[in-house]
Design a protein around this motif. Structure first.
Motif, short mmCIF file in Angstrom:
data_model
loop_
_atom_site.label_atom_id
_atom_site.label_comp_id
_atom_site.label_asym_id
_atom_site.label_seq_id
_atom_site.Cartn_x
_atom_site.Cartn_y
_atom_site.Cartn_z
N SER A 294 0.96 -1.17 -0.18
CA SER A 294 0.05 0.19 -0.02
C SER A 294 0.90 1.43 -0.27
CB SER A 294 -1.17 0.21 1.50
OG SER A 294 -0.15 0.08 2.91
N SER A 295 0.17 2.03 -0.26
CA SER A 295 0.80 3.67 -0.22
C SER A 295 0.38 4.75 1.64
CB SER A 295 0.78 4.83 -1.85
OG SER A 295 1.34 3.99 -2.33
N GLU A 296 1.98 5.29 1.39
CA GLU A 296 1.89 5.64 2.37
C GLU A 296 1.06 7.38 2.58
OE1 GLU A 296 1.09 7.31 6.04
OE2 GLU A 296 2.65 5.80 6.32
N ILE A 297 -0.14 7.39 2.75
CA ILE A 297 -1.10 9.01 2.73
C ILE A 297 -1.50 9.11 3.84
CG2 ILE A 297 -2.12 7.75 0.18
CD1 ILE A 297 -4.87 6.83 1.23
N GLY A 298 -1.23 8.71 4.90
CA GLY A 298 -1.09 9.53 6.50
C GLY A 298 -2.68 8.71 6.98
N THR A 299 -3.24 8.14 6.20
CA THR A 299 -4.91 7.24 6.83
C THR A 299 -4.54 5.93 7.27
OG1 THR A 299 -5.23 5.77 4.35
CG2 THR A 299 -5.65 8.41 4.34
N GLY A 300 -5.54 5.38 7.83
CA GLY A 300 -6.30 4.12 8.02
C GLY A 300 -5.75 3.14 7.74
N THR A 301 -5.23 2.54 6.27
CA THR A 301 -4.03 2.02 5.26
C THR A 301 -2.98 1.18 6.23
OG1 THR A 301 -3.42 3.66 3.98
CG2 THR A 301 -5.35 2.71 2.99
N SER A 302 -2.52 2.49 6.49
CA SER A 302 -1.07 2.75 6.90
C SER A 302 -1.28 1.53 8.98
CB SER A 302 -0.21 3.71 7.02
OG SER A 302 0.12 3.55 5.87
N TYR A 303 -2.31 1.74 9.27
CA TYR A 303 -2.68 0.68 10.12
C TYR A 303 -2.91 -0.57 9.99
CZ TYR A 303 -5.10 0.58 14.87
OH TYR A 303 -5.28 0.62 15.74
N ILE A 304 -3.57 -0.90 9.04
CA ILE A 304 -3.80 -2.46 8.70
C ILE A 304 -2.58 -2.68 8.52
CG2 ILE A 304 -5.29 -3.73 7.52
CD1 ILE A 304 -7.61 -1.62 6.52
N ASN A 305 -1.78 -2.11 6.89
CA ASN A 305 -0.24 -2.20 6.49
C ASN A 305 0.29 -1.79 7.57
OD1 ASN A 305 0.93 -3.88 4.84
ND2 ASN A 305 0.50 -2.88 3.08
N ILE A 306 0.67 -2.51 8.29
CA ILE A 306 2.64 -2.29 9.21
C ILE A 306 3.53 -2.57 7.86
CG2 ILE A 306 3.72 -2.02 11.45
CD1 ILE A 306 0.84 -0.62 11.03
N HIS A 307 4.44 -1.33 7.59
CA HIS A 307 5.98 -1.36 6.68
C HIS A 307 6.60 -2.44 7.33
CE1 HIS A 307 8.99 -0.71 3.77
NE2 HIS A 307 9.61 -0.27 3.96
N GLY A 308 7.22 -3.64 6.68
CA GLY A 308 8.13 -4.13 7.33
C GLY A 308 7.57 -5.40 8.05
N GLU A 309 5.94 -5.21 8.63
CA GLU A 309 5.76 -6.21 9.32
C GLU A 309 4.77 -7.63 8.43
OE1 GLU A 309 2.87 -6.76 13.65
OE2 GLU A 309 4.28 -5.43 13.14
N THR A 310 3.99 -7.13 8.00
CA THR A 310 2.40 -6.93 7.51
C THR A 310 2.69 -6.83 5.93
OG1 THR A 310 1.38 -5.24 7.53
CG2 THR A 310 1.10 -7.03 9.41
N GLY A 311 3.02 -6.31 5.32
CA GLY A 311 3.56 -5.78 3.62
C GLY A 311 4.91 -4.79 3.18
N LEU A 312 4.73 -4.16 2.77
CA LEU A 312 4.73 -3.07 2.73
C LEU A 312 4.57 -1.31 2.31
CD1 LEU A 312 8.02 -5.35 0.44
CD2 LEU A 312 7.96 -4.48 2.62
#
Length: 384
Positions: A294-312
């Motif tokens: 996913s992309s870092e857009i400051g929303t819940g997408t980066s709350y679901i997907n944790i970089h390096g842990e659940t994906g990139l």
């Protein structure tokens, strides 16, 4: 306890992420002793009320659109009638017409707003709507945000931080069908043992044009499940780029969706604008144990997907970065599998429908136990 949910669209006429959240809330809240009702608009001639699972759906006629907002004359009367029988009213934002109904009805019940998204695209109209919006959000008792990420990056929610609570969206896997062997075999034969999957409506903020640019010169099979207003434009782009390994399968039934979720190697989610406030289809991928990009857009997408842990997680609107993330997961299947396991563990720990419903029911009860004030009628002013 009786709760009335109010939103512009609902199942089965509309199948978006907000509709899925309302459905999960209504179904899961029954275990908390909550009698859920949904009031929505319908474009169907002679649309009637009906039962959906454990809750009741009430429909008012959709009469016209103004600035992409649905309006209904009959909704005022239906809302007043249903609100009179409810203990709690749960609004689902954004929908400017809803604000007008709220003030016109002089609501005397505890009120909650589930804040699904900022208004991003219609900036000029937002300036006209802003006084009403701020008055509306200021008048309700509580606001629910789906992630701390969104709460901290939304200018609107920052203004109302004292009344905002974070309750992440949740899904109940048992409400999804089981993919039969026949469907699994069908899609396995179509796309092979490994492929990336996108699930969603082809809207402007989904960033699918970025995904297609990222695929240029690669061989990774990608399946796009869904339809939408940009489909023909995206098909033309795919043809122009020579993406013969990209497959558009259109809108499918739930069993086929589950089959593709089970079979895919990873979820690709290139949304690049804040209109993507959470990402229910991203959460569905986590629920089925898939790594995500996913992309870092400051929303819940980066709350679901944790970089390096659940994906990139990569910078938004950056095809080379997205391509590199796909290469990493494709060339390292063991790493991808480990991320998928952690994604599913995080779903079970943070994003279950049971957890969402329990936290929401506790908030409702908190409001019932506390005094509240009647919303004042809306008076338009020429002053800024």
């Amino acid at each position: 306890m009786r709760v009335l949910h109010f939103y512009k669209a609902y199942l089965p006429e509309s199948m978006g992420g907000i509709e899925q959240v309302i459905y999960q809330l209504c179904q899961g809240s029954a275990a908390q002793g909550i009698d859920s009702h949904v009031l929505t608009l319908s474009a169907e001639d002679g649309a009637k009320d009906f039962a959906l699972g454990s809750h009741q759906v009430h429909r008012a006629n959709l009469d016209f659109y103004l600035a992409s907002t649905g309006f209904s004359y009959s909704a005022f009367k239906r809302f007043r009638e249903l609100a009179a029988e409810a203990d709690i009213i749960n609004y689902h934002f954004p929908w400017p017409f809803m604000d007008v109904v709220h003030f016109a009805s002089s609501v005397r019940k505890p009120t909650v707003v589930t804040y699904h998204s900022d208004i991003v695209r219609q900036r000029r109209l937002l300036q006209l709507y802003k006084p009403v919006m701020n008055r509306f959000l200021g008048s309700v008792d509580r606001i629910i945000a789906a992630s701390p990420n969104y709460m901290h990056t939304s200018e609107v929610l920052t203004r109302f931080a004292s009344k905002t609570r974070v309750i992440p969206y949740g899904l109940d896997k048992s409400t999804y069908p089981i993919a039969q062997a026949e469907r699994l075999n069908h899609w396995r034969q179509q796309f092979g043992p490994r492929f990336f999957l996108f699930v969603g409506v082809m809207r402007y903020y989904k960033g699918l044009h970025i995904l297609l640019d990222a695929l240029e010169g690669t061989h990774y099979p990608v399946v796009i499940l869904g339809a939408g207003p940009l489909e023909q434009e995206l098909r033309a782009q795919a043809q122009r780029l020579g993406l013969d390994h990209l497959h558009f399968v259109g809108r499918l039934g739930d069993e086929d969706k589950v089959a593709l979720l089970q079979l895919c190697s990873a979820i690709v989610f290139p949304s690049h604008l804040r209109s993507e406030a959470f990402g229910i289809s991203l959460l569905e991928g986590a629920m089925y144990g898939k790594p995500m990009i996913s992309s870092e857009i400051g929303t819940g997408t980066s709350y679901i997907n944790i970089h390096g842990e659940t994906g990139l997680v990569v910078p938004p609107s950056n095809p080379p970065a997205f391509r590199e993330a796909m290469r990493t997961l494709w060339d390292n299947p063991e790493l991808a599998a480990q991320m998928g396991v952690r994604a599913q563990e995080r779903y079970e720990r943070v994003f279950s429908a049971q957890r969402m419903c329990e936290q929401t029911a506790a908030l409702y009860q908190e409001l019932l136990d506390a005094p509240h004030e009647q919303a004042e009628p809306l008076r338009m002013s020429s002053k800024p």
